[in-house]
Design a protein around this motif. Structure first.
Motif, PDB file in Angstrom:
ATOM      1  N   PHE A  60     -15.646 -12.767  41.531  1.00  0.00           N
ATOM      2  CA  PHE A  60     -15.669 -13.803  40.494  1.00  0.00           C
ATOM      3  C   PHE A  60     -14.454 -14.716  40.630  1.00  0.00           C
ATOM      4  N   ILE A  61     -13.281 -14.106  40.796  1.00  0.00           N
ATOM      5  CA  ILE A  61     -12.048 -14.907  40.891  1.00  0.00           C
ATOM      6  C   ILE A  61     -12.026 -15.694  42.201  1.00  0.00           C
ATOM      7  N   ALA A  62     -12.439 -15.021  43.306  1.00  0.00           N
ATOM      8  CA  ALA A  62     -12.462 -15.706  44.598  1.00  0.00           C
ATOM      9  C   ALA A  62     -13.376 -16.923  44.552  1.00  0.00           C
ATOM     10  N   LYS A  63     -14.537 -16.735  43.882  1.00  0.00           N
ATOM     11  CA  LYS A  63     -15.516 -17.836  43.773  1.00  0.00           C
ATOM     12  C   LYS A  63     -14.916 -18.988  42.972  1.00  0.00           C
ATOM     13  N   LYS A  64     -14.201 -18.641  41.898  1.00  0.00           N
ATOM     14  CA  LYS A  64     -13.578 -19.678  41.080  1.00  0.00           C
ATOM     15  C   LYS A  64     -12.503 -20.417  41.879  1.00  0.00           C
ATOM     16  N   LEU A  65     -11.803 -19.664  42.720  1.00  0.00           N
ATOM     17  CA  LEU A  65     -10.715 -20.282  43.478  1.00  0.00           C
ATOM     18  C   LEU A  65     -11.225 -21.108  44.649  1.00  0.00           C
ATOM     19  N   ILE A  66     -12.428 -20.770  45.129  1.00  0.00           N
ATOM     20  CA  ILE A  66     -12.956 -21.526  46.279  1.00  0.00           C
ATOM     21  C   ILE A  66     -13.498 -22.883  45.834  1.00  0.00           C
ATOM     22  N   LYS A  67     -14.001 -22.930  44.594  1.00  0.00           N
ATOM     23  CA  LYS A  67     -14.525 -24.199  44.094  1.00  0.00           C
ATOM     24  C   LYS A  67     -13.892 -24.462  42.735  1.00  0.00           C
ATOM     25  N   PRO A  68     -12.599 -24.735  42.769  1.00  0.00           N
ATOM     26  CA  PRO A  68     -11.916 -24.906  41.499  1.00  0.00           C
ATOM     27  C   PRO A  68     -12.429 -26.118  40.748  1.00  0.00           C
ATOM     28  N   HIS A  69     -12.284 -26.035  39.412  1.00  0.00           N
ATOM     29  CA  HIS A  69     -12.757 -27.120  38.561  1.00  0.00           C
ATOM     30  C   HIS A  69     -11.927 -28.376  38.769  1.00  0.00           C
ATOM     31  N   SER A  70     -10.629 -28.171  38.772  1.00  0.00           N
ATOM     32  CA  SER A  70      -9.760 -29.346  38.852  1.00  0.00           C
ATOM     33  C   SER A  70      -9.771 -29.906  40.275  1.00  0.00           C
ATOM     34  N   ASN A  71      -9.847 -31.220  40.332  1.00  0.00           N
ATOM     35  CA  ASN A  71      -9.923 -31.856  41.644  1.00  0.00           C
ATOM     36  C   ASN A  71      -8.510 -32.031  42.192  1.00  0.00           C
ATOM     37  N   ASP A  72      -7.869 -30.921  42.453  1.00  0.00           N
ATOM     38  CA  ASP A  72      -6.490 -30.996  42.903  1.00  0.00           C
ATOM     39  C   ASP A  72      -6.385 -30.710  44.395  1.00  0.00           C
ATOM     40  N   PHE A  73      -5.176 -30.610  44.832  1.00  0.00           N
ATOM     41  CA  PHE A  73      -4.923 -30.377  46.251  1.00  0.00           C
ATOM     42  C   PHE A  73      -5.600 -29.105  46.742  1.00  0.00           C
ATOM     43  N   PHE A  74      -5.605 -28.086  45.842  1.00  0.00           N
ATOM     44  CA  PHE A  74      -6.183 -26.795  46.219  1.00  0.00           C
ATOM     45  C   PHE A  74      -7.658 -26.921  46.557  1.00  0.00           C
ATOM     46  N   SER A  75      -8.382 -27.689  45.686  1.00  0.00           N
ATOM     47  CA  SER A  75      -9.818 -27.814  45.939  1.00  0.00           C
ATOM     48  C   SER A  75     -10.050 -28.604  47.217  1.00  0.00           C
ATOM     49  N   VAL A  90       0.239 -10.603  35.853  1.00  0.00           N
ATOM     50  CA  VAL A  90       0.530 -10.286  34.444  1.00  0.00           C
ATOM     51  C   VAL A  90      -0.700  -9.677  33.787  1.00  0.00           C
ATOM     52  N   LEU A  91      -1.874 -10.220  34.124  1.00  0.00           N
ATOM     53  CA  LEU A  91      -3.116  -9.757  33.478  1.00  0.00           C
ATOM     54  C   LEU A  91      -3.585  -8.397  33.984  1.00  0.00           C
ATOM     55  N   GLY A  92      -2.956  -7.911  35.040  1.00  0.00           N
ATOM     56  CA  GLY A  92      -3.293  -6.559  35.476  1.00  0.00           C
ATOM     57  C   GLY A  92      -3.833  -6.443  36.887  1.00  0.00           C
ATOM     58  N   LEU A  93      -3.633  -7.488  37.694  1.00  0.00           N
ATOM     59  CA  LEU A  93      -4.071  -7.378  39.095  1.00  0.00           C
ATOM     60  C   LEU A  93      -2.880  -6.996  39.956  1.00  0.00           C
ATOM     61  N   ASP A  94      -3.023  -5.942  40.748  1.00  0.00           N
ATOM     62  CA  ASP A  94      -1.927  -5.595  41.641  1.00  0.00           C
ATOM     63  C   ASP A  94      -2.058  -6.416  42.922  1.00  0.00           C
ATOM     64  N   SER A  95      -1.016  -6.357  43.749  1.00  0.00           N
ATOM     65  CA  SER A  95      -0.985  -7.233  44.932  1.00  0.00           C
ATOM     66  C   SER A  95      -2.134  -6.938  45.894  1.00  0.00           C
ATOM     67  N   LEU A  96      -2.572  -5.680  45.923  1.00  0.00           N
ATOM     68  CA  LEU A  96      -3.684  -5.330  46.818  1.00  0.00           C
ATOM     69  C   LEU A  96      -4.961  -6.058  46.386  1.00  0.00           C
ATOM     70  N   LYS A  97      -5.196  -6.088  45.072  1.00  0.00           N
ATOM     71  CA  LYS A  97      -6.402  -6.765  44.580  1.00  0.00           C
ATOM     72  C   LYS A  97      -6.290  -8.281  44.790  1.00  0.00           C
ATOM     73  N   ILE A  98      -5.068  -8.795  44.638  1.00  0.00           N
ATOM     74  CA  ILE A  98      -4.882 -10.238  44.880  1.00  0.00           C
ATOM     75  C   ILE A  98      -5.170 -10.545  46.348  1.00  0.00           C
ATOM     76  N   LYS A  99      -4.705  -9.661  47.227  1.00  0.00           N
ATOM     77  CA  LYS A  99      -4.991  -9.837  48.649  1.00  0.00           C
ATOM     78  C   LYS A  99      -6.498  -9.817  48.890  1.00  0.00           C
ATOM     79  N   LYS A 100      -7.166  -8.862  48.209  1.00  0.00           N
ATOM     80  CA  LYS A 100      -8.630  -8.747  48.365  1.00  0.00           C
ATOM     81  C   LYS A 100      -9.313 -10.046  47.962  1.00  0.00           C
TER      82      LYS A 100
END
Lengths: 223, 413
Positions: free
Chosen positions: B5-20, B303-313
């Motif tokens: 879910f998070i990866a999908k949100k990050l791949i097509k972010p809402h804001s039309n910024d540099f990341f997207s 902060v919300l509870g994701l450890d670095s391994l999950k962030i890497k995932k």
């Protein structure tokens, strides 16, 4: 009853070749279901202390016991689970994820905890209702006012029904009216859920609302 | 899973910024680095296969040759092969060289004597004018020769030949006059510009080599080239038992050009790999910038509870998603273009011709359609390589920020 016990906590940062001691051997106890405010001048170590309590930073030495568990000795994964279950964080600049809608932001801690998306959405919606934000559930953060964003951030902090709320200048970026609303919410939540509330603030009015005021002066508690 | 879910949100972010924009650029980069090699290698494969098909469509699949040029038991051998090997057709042939002389020009030619039914096994040999008549002193010549010398059906051509019996050290040069009964075209310059076909016995007579053949040509009836190695071995085994003759196959006869195909593909692959690496390096550079820009989000997730391994995932998943989209787009477009290459080229040429620009000779496009000629191994390697590099490019910057604590990340907002 003792909720948080801090014992001989030290924290320093390296700045170039200089070592700056920010927390200098603090020992203290936070009781359950009480409201604490941490005050002090800029650079006195307020935020650092809050971060150490929340496991967002590692101390040089000393321990932070929460419900009898030393979070400083926990692994990265254990700390993440602990934060997700027991702690709620509120920041001055809200820290909502800008690519997620309000309801997605609020549901995240529950979704991370349970893996159940449907339930997470349902809970997030109910939580947003508590803050009268349900109509803005699908708004992205940049479309919300500062007060709404902070209420959303508080909703996100409490969705997993934590036992402790750690708030770093939660009203620092708000006008008077929103400051009142946000503080009202936090105090109500504290009563409703028997929370231990620890707020870092510069605002003396907020400090006066708390049960105990902890004043920090250059990394030490001023008595 | 929330990571998806998070990866999908990050791949097509809402804001039309540099990341997207970086996400889109990364997908496009993967797309290019899949499309380019698949299209080029597909084209090379198609081109090579087309040429190979043409090679096996214009000549014998196997040739049984007498190293001493005095095969005289050809009838016996050809009959035996035809009687004992159902899937093969054997026929004797006689091949000699000559010089075709015109009023103002001359050129070396190959005169090949074959049985009348030879044409049935050369599917690409079309009679452009006249007929396939190689009886008596009739010959059928290549289109290239006819064009060069202005030869028409019914003309008499003059060829100087040198007889090639093994007994004569200095054989006389003789002029032979032959009648053109037809003009053929194969689309294969080696034949069209060089070959003159006549009857087997006529060729024997022209070269004063009665009762001798240059060799026995063998065709596979079903033209299934997957079986040819097997057939070659059977034929070699048979010949080894009955004579000292050598058996050559079409690969050996065309070994130089097949070797150049391999080299061409190898060099092209190396060039393409360099292009892919250059493309994907831009993904890495882009993500270094993005991760720095996106540090705060990673801190908040912590902060919300994701450890670095999950962030890497999450970021690996994001890499996989981008990789899949890019690979899918790359394969789809290259497949579409390869399947329609003929129409695309024709479209470009037609458009250019409307502007009065003619860039290539129409003779080059003798193949109507190259078709989709992907090597499964190419697809696998290129997709895997792209996937690996894109995950690596996305993952590596994450490793860098792992050293910072969440509070440091948020504080540096």
């Amino acid at each position: 009853m003792r909720k948080i016990e801090i014992n001989k906590l030290y924290k320093s940062y390296i700045w170039g070749e200089e070592k700056i001691e920010v927390i200098k051997g603090i020992s203290m106890t936070f009781e359950e279901n009480r409201f604490y405010s941490i005050v002090g001048e800029s650079g006195s170590g307020k935020t650092t202390l809050l971060n150490l309590i929340g496991g967002l930073d590692n101390p040089d030495s000393g321990s932070v016991m929460i419900d009898g568990k030393d979070i400083t000795s926990m692994s990265d994964e254990e700390k993440a689970i602990f934060r997700n279950n027991k702690l709620g964080f509120v920041f001055q600049f809200y820290n909502l994820l800008k690519d997620f809608t309000l309801i997605e932001n609020v549901m995240l801690p529950y979704y991370i905890k349970t893996g159940n998306k449907k339930e997470a959405i349902k809970n997030a919606y109910n939580t947003l209702e508590m803050f009268s934000l349900e109509k803005k559930a699908n708004y992205y953060p940049h479309l919300l006012s500062g007060g709404e964003q902070q209420r959303g951030a508080i909703a996100r902090a409490i969705i997993n029904q934590p036992e402790i709320i750690l708030a770093d200048e939660p009203t620092g970026n708000l006008d008077k009216e929103n400051k009142k609303i946000v503080m009202g919410i936090l105090l109500n939540l504290r009563k409703k859920y028997n929370l231990t509330l620890i707020i870092v603030t510069h605002d003396i009015e907020i400090a006066k609302m708390s049960d105990s005021i902890i004043k920090l002066n250059y990394g030490k508690i001023e008595l | 899973m929330f990571t998806f879910f998070i990866a999908k949100k990050l791949i097509k972010p809402h804001s039309n910024d540099f990341f997207s924009r970086i996400s889109v650029i990364s997908i496009l980069t993967v797309f290019i680095s899949v499309f380019l090699p698949m299209f080029v290698l597909g084209l090379i494969n198609a081109f090579h296969n087309s040429l190979k098909e043409r090679m096996i469509a214009v000549d014998f699949h196997f040739q049984i040759i007498d190293p001493n040029y005095r095969m005289d038991d050809y009838e016996y051998l050809a009959t035996n092969i035809n009687n004992n090997m159902d899937s093969l057709v054997a026929m004797p042939f006689f091949e000699g060289y000559g010089m075709l002389i015109g009023d103002f020009d001359k050129i070396p030619v190959v005169v090949r004597g074959v049985p009348d039914f030879f044409i049935n096994f050369i599917p690409v040999l079309k009679i452009k004018s006249g007929e396939w008549n190689i009886n008596g002193y009739n010959v059928v010549i290549g289109n290239g020769l006819a064009d060069r010398f202005g030869i028409k059906v019914g003309d008499i051509i003059n060829i100087y030949i040198k007889t090639t019996t093994e007994y004569e050290v200095e054989s006389p040069i003789m002029l032979k006059r032959l009648k053109v009964s037809g003009i053929f075209v194969t689309g294969y310059d080696n034949l069209d510009d060089l070959f003159i076909f006549t009857g087997f016995s006529t060729a024997q007579s022209i070269y004063d080599s009665r009762n001798k053949a240059s060799g026995i040509g063998v065709f596979m009836k079903n033209r299934d080239m997957k079986e040819y190695k097997n057939k070659l071995n059977i034929l070699k085994e048979y010949i080894k038992n009955v004579s000292y003759y050598k058996v050559n196959d079409w690969e050996k006869l065309n070994s130089n050009i097949l070797f150049s195909f391999k080299w061409e593909k190898t060099i092209m692959t190396v060039v393409l790999v360099i292009i892919i690496i250059a493309c994907l390096f831009s993904v890495y550079v882009g993500y270094n910038v993005v991760i720095s820009d996106k540090k705060i989000d990673l801190g908040i997730l912590g902060v919300l509870g994701l450890d670095s391994l999950k962030i890497k995932k999450i970021f690996i998943l994001k890499g996989i998603l981008m990789g899949f989209i890019g690979i899918f787009l790359g394969l789809s477009l290259s497949g579409f273009m390869l399947n329609n290459i003929y129409f695309i080229i024709q479209g470009i040429l037609n458009a250019l011709s409307l502007l009065g620009i003619k860039i290539l000779s129409a003779k080059i496009y003798y193949t109507a359609s190259l078709g989709l000629n992907w090597d499964f191994f190419d697809i696998f390697i290129i997709s895997l390589f792209n996937m690996f590099i894109v995950i690596f490019a996305v993952f590596l910057p994450i490793k860098k920020i792992e050293k910072s604590t969440i509070s440091e990340i948020i504080r540096n907002k």
